[in-house]
Design a protein around this motif. Structure first.
Motif, PDB file in Angstrom:
ATOM      1  N   LEU A   1       0.778   4.221  -2.871  1.00  0.00           N
ATOM      2  CA  LEU A   1       0.582   5.657  -2.581  1.00  0.00           C
ATOM      3  C   LEU A   1       1.753   6.500  -3.093  1.00  0.00           C
ATOM      4  O   LEU A   1       1.549   7.583  -3.626  1.00  0.00           O
ATOM      5  CB  LEU A   1       0.411   5.868  -1.069  1.00  0.00           C
ATOM      6  N   ARG A   2       2.976   5.958  -2.939  1.00  0.00           N
ATOM      7  CA  ARG A   2       4.141   6.732  -3.416  1.00  0.00           C
ATOM      8  C   ARG A   2       4.180   6.811  -4.940  1.00  0.00           C
ATOM      9  O   ARG A   2       4.876   7.640  -5.506  1.00  0.00           O
ATOM     10  CB  ARG A   2       5.449   6.125  -2.872  1.00  0.00           C
TER      11      ARG A   2
ATOM     12  N   ASP B   1      -9.799   0.682   8.094  1.00  0.00           N
ATOM     13  CA  ASP B   1      -9.411   0.245   6.735  1.00  0.00           C
ATOM     14  C   ASP B   1     -10.393  -0.799   6.216  1.00  0.00           C
ATOM     15  O   ASP B   1     -10.868  -0.731   5.085  1.00  0.00           O
ATOM     16  CB  ASP B   1      -8.025  -0.433   6.751  1.00  0.00           C
TER      17      ASP B   1
ATOM     18  N   VAL C   1       0.825  -1.217   0.000  1.00  0.00           N
ATOM     19  CA  VAL C   1       0.000   0.000   0.000  1.00  0.00           C
ATOM     20  C   VAL C   1       0.860   1.268   0.000  1.00  0.00           C
ATOM     21  O   VAL C   1       0.589   2.219  -0.730  1.00  0.00           O
ATOM     22  CB  VAL C   1      -0.985  -0.021   1.191  1.00  0.00           C
ATOM     23  N   GLY C   2       1.938   1.276   0.813  1.00  0.00           N
ATOM     24  CA  GLY C   2       2.822   2.451   0.845  1.00  0.00           C
ATOM     25  C   GLY C   2       3.358   2.763  -0.557  1.00  0.00           C
ATOM     26  O   GLY C   2       3.378   3.911  -0.991  1.00  0.00           O
TER      27      GLY C   2
ATOM     28  N   ASP D   1       9.504  10.536   5.422  1.00  0.00           N
ATOM     29  CA  ASP D   1       8.875  10.071   6.660  1.00  0.00           C
ATOM     30  C   ASP D   1       9.763   9.113   7.446  1.00  0.00           C
ATOM     31  O   ASP D   1       9.296   8.390   8.310  1.00  0.00           O
ATOM     32  CB  ASP D   1       7.489   9.453   6.382  1.00  0.00           C
TER      33      ASP D   1
ATOM     34  N   ARG E   1      -4.143  -1.402   8.845  1.00  0.00           N
ATOM     35  CA  ARG E   1      -3.400  -0.690   9.888  1.00  0.00           C
ATOM     36  C   ARG E   1      -4.359  -0.248  10.978  1.00  0.00           C
ATOM     37  O   ARG E   1      -3.963  -0.019  12.107  1.00  0.00           O
ATOM     38  CB  ARG E   1      -2.726   0.544   9.308  1.00  0.00           C
TER      39      ARG E   1
ATOM     40  N   ARG F   1      13.975   8.824   3.023  1.00  0.00           N
ATOM     41  CA  ARG F   1      12.553   9.074   2.798  1.00  0.00           C
ATOM     42  C   ARG F   1      12.094  10.162   3.754  1.00  0.00           C
ATOM     43  O   ARG F   1      12.522  10.197   4.898  1.00  0.00           O
ATOM     44  CB  ARG F   1      11.778   7.775   3.104  1.00  0.00           C
TER      45      ARG F   1
ATOM     46  N   MET G   1       1.479  11.851   4.126  1.00  0.00           N
ATOM     47  CA  MET G   1       2.583  10.890   4.107  1.00  0.00           C
ATOM     48  C   MET G   1       3.851  11.456   4.698  1.00  0.00           C
ATOM     49  O   MET G   1       4.544  10.792   5.459  1.00  0.00           O
ATOM     50  CB  MET G   1       2.824  10.383   2.692  1.00  0.00           C
TER      51      MET G   1
ATOM     52  N   VAL H   1      -7.407   5.677  -0.203  1.00  0.00           N
ATOM     53  CA  VAL H   1      -6.487   4.529  -0.296  1.00  0.00           C
ATOM     54  C   VAL H   1      -7.249   3.302  -0.814  1.00  0.00           C
ATOM     55  O   VAL H   1      -6.761   2.579  -1.695  1.00  0.00           O
ATOM     56  CB  VAL H   1      -5.843   4.208   1.078  1.00  0.00           C
TER      57      VAL H   1
ATOM     58  N   GLY I   1       0.118  -3.399   4.511  1.00  0.00           N
ATOM     59  CA  GLY I   1      -0.337  -2.034   4.748  1.00  0.00           C
ATOM     60  C   GLY I   1      -1.833  -1.798   4.652  1.00  0.00           C
ATOM     61  O   GLY I   1      -2.252  -0.646   4.688  1.00  0.00           O
ATOM     62  N   TRP I   2      -2.645  -2.867   4.507  1.00  0.00           N
ATOM     63  CA  TRP I   2      -4.088  -2.607   4.498  1.00  0.00           C
ATOM     64  C   TRP I   2      -4.731  -3.371   5.654  1.00  0.00           C
ATOM     65  O   TRP I   2      -4.987  -4.568   5.568  1.00  0.00           O
ATOM     66  CB  TRP I   2      -4.741  -2.977   3.170  1.00  0.00           C
TER      67      TRP I   2
HETATM   68  P1  AMP Z   1       4.786   2.419   4.516  1.00  0.00           P
HETATM   69  O1  AMP Z   1       5.622   2.520   3.297  1.00  0.00           O
HETATM   70  O2  AMP Z   1       4.037   1.119   4.594  1.00  0.00           O
HETATM   71  O3  AMP Z   1       5.528   2.723   5.776  1.00  0.00           O
HETATM   72  O4  AMP Z   1       3.625   3.551   4.385  1.00  0.00           O
HETATM   73  C1  AMP Z   1       3.995   4.889   4.229  1.00  0.00           C
HETATM   74  C2  AMP Z   1       2.830   5.830   4.484  1.00  0.00           C
HETATM   75  O5  AMP Z   1       1.752   5.526   3.572  1.00  0.00           O
HETATM   76  C3  AMP Z   1       2.185   5.760   5.853  1.00  0.00           C
HETATM   77  O6  AMP Z   1       2.912   6.463   6.844  1.00  0.00           O
HETATM   78  C4  AMP Z   1       0.846   6.432   5.550  1.00  0.00           C
HETATM   79  O7  AMP Z   1       0.990   7.834   5.385  1.00  0.00           O
HETATM   80  C5  AMP Z   1       0.502   5.842   4.178  1.00  0.00           C
HETATM   81  N1  AMP Z   1      -0.278   4.606   4.318  1.00  0.00           N
HETATM   82  C6  AMP Z   1       0.150   3.344   4.113  1.00  0.00           C
HETATM   83  N2  AMP Z   1      -0.831   2.452   4.341  1.00  0.00           N
HETATM   84  C7  AMP Z   1      -1.925   3.167   4.683  1.00  0.00           C
HETATM   85  C8  AMP Z   1      -3.266   2.834   5.050  1.00  0.00           C
HETATM   86  N3  AMP Z   1      -3.678   1.569   5.142  1.00  0.00           N
HETATM   87  N4  AMP Z   1      -4.120   3.831   5.330  1.00  0.00           N
HETATM   88  C9  AMP Z   1      -3.725   5.107   5.270  1.00  0.00           C
HETATM   89  N5  AMP Z   1      -2.481   5.511   4.957  1.00  0.00           N
HETATM   90  C10 AMP Z   1      -1.578   4.555   4.663  1.00  0.00           C
END
Ligand code: AMP
Length: 205
Positions: free
Chosen positions: A35-36, A91, A31-32, A151, A87, A149, A52, A63, A84-85
């Motif tokens: 989004l990226r 969700d 999922v991350g 974050d 969390r 990154r 993010m 998402v 990531g789905w």
């Molecule tokens: P990750 O790469 O898995 O650490 O995800 C990076 C960022 O993506 C997270 O800090 C959130 O901002 C966003 N993100 C990932 N998964 C979700 C989710 N299930 N719901 C909302 N935001 C998400």
């Protein structure tokens, strides 16, 4: 088969998910990364980026739509490994993949912080390095610039870990009550974790 992987930041979930999905011929839904991959031209790009970079969760309706679009375009193979789905329980109200198993990687908080704040990514090949655990000569093999990154700062990592321990623990409790949880120690190296995870899964099939 549909599997959810959960674990604090730095548990190696992404790397492990990639290896397990290859070994079991399953799709890896990261999922991350989905989004990226949203391009700057997307109408909600600025909003997405704001959440993010602060380490906050992105609104779930958005998402969920992106995940459903992603899944619709790929071959179902032998199933999906979601990273990531789930969390938060919220969700699953937006999109419930009906998980068969939930694998929880366990790692002490201080190790998560060290692993994540040391993470660097090569700007040319996206290879992941760690300033604390990879020797310098190995870092030099990468010809691109190593970037952190947005974050992966200590502040954003702490925020992401707070969300993990407050929200994700409710998800774990929910699936514990359905006897779907498999717990794995995330301190060893990735290959060992992969083997332990596959053996644990096979013993449950
Ligand atoms: P990750 O790469 O898995 O650490 O995800 C990076 C960022 O993506 C997270 O800090 C959130 O901002 C966003 N993100 C990932 N998964 C979700 C989710 N299930 N719901 C909302 N935001 C998400």
């Amino acid at each position: 088969m549909r599997i959810l992987l959960l674990g604090p930041q730095g548990s190696g979930k992404g790397t492990i998910a990639k290896k397990i999905s290859q070994e079991l011929n399953m799709n890896h839904i990261d999922v991350g990364n989905i989004l990226r991959s949203v391009p700057p031209s997307h109408p909600r790009y600025d909003e997405l980026n704001k959440y993010m970079s602060a380490g906050e969760l992105v609104p779930q309706d958005f998402v969920a739509t992106l995940i459903k679009e992603h899944i619709a375009e790929i071959d179902p193979k032998d199933g999906y490994i979601f990273d990531g789905w789930g969390r938060s329980l919220e969700d699953l109200k937006h999109f419930d993949p009906n998980y068969d198993f939930v694998i929880v990687f366990e790692l002490p908080r201080e190790i998560s912080i060290k692993r994540i704040t040391g993470r660097r990514i090569c700007s040319t090949n996206n290879k992941v390095y760690n300033i604390f655990t990879l020797p310098k000569e190995e870092l030099l093999e990468c010809d691109g610039e190593l970037v952190q990154r947005e974050d992966d700062t200590e502040e954003a990592v702490n925020r992401r870990l707070d969300i993990y321990y407050s929200e994700t623990s409710k998800v774990i409790a929910h699936f514990e009550s359905q006897a779907k949880v498999i717990r794995i120690n995330a301190e060893p190296l990735p290959d060992e974790i992969v083997q332990n995870t596959i053996s644990a899964l096979k013993s449950r099939l």
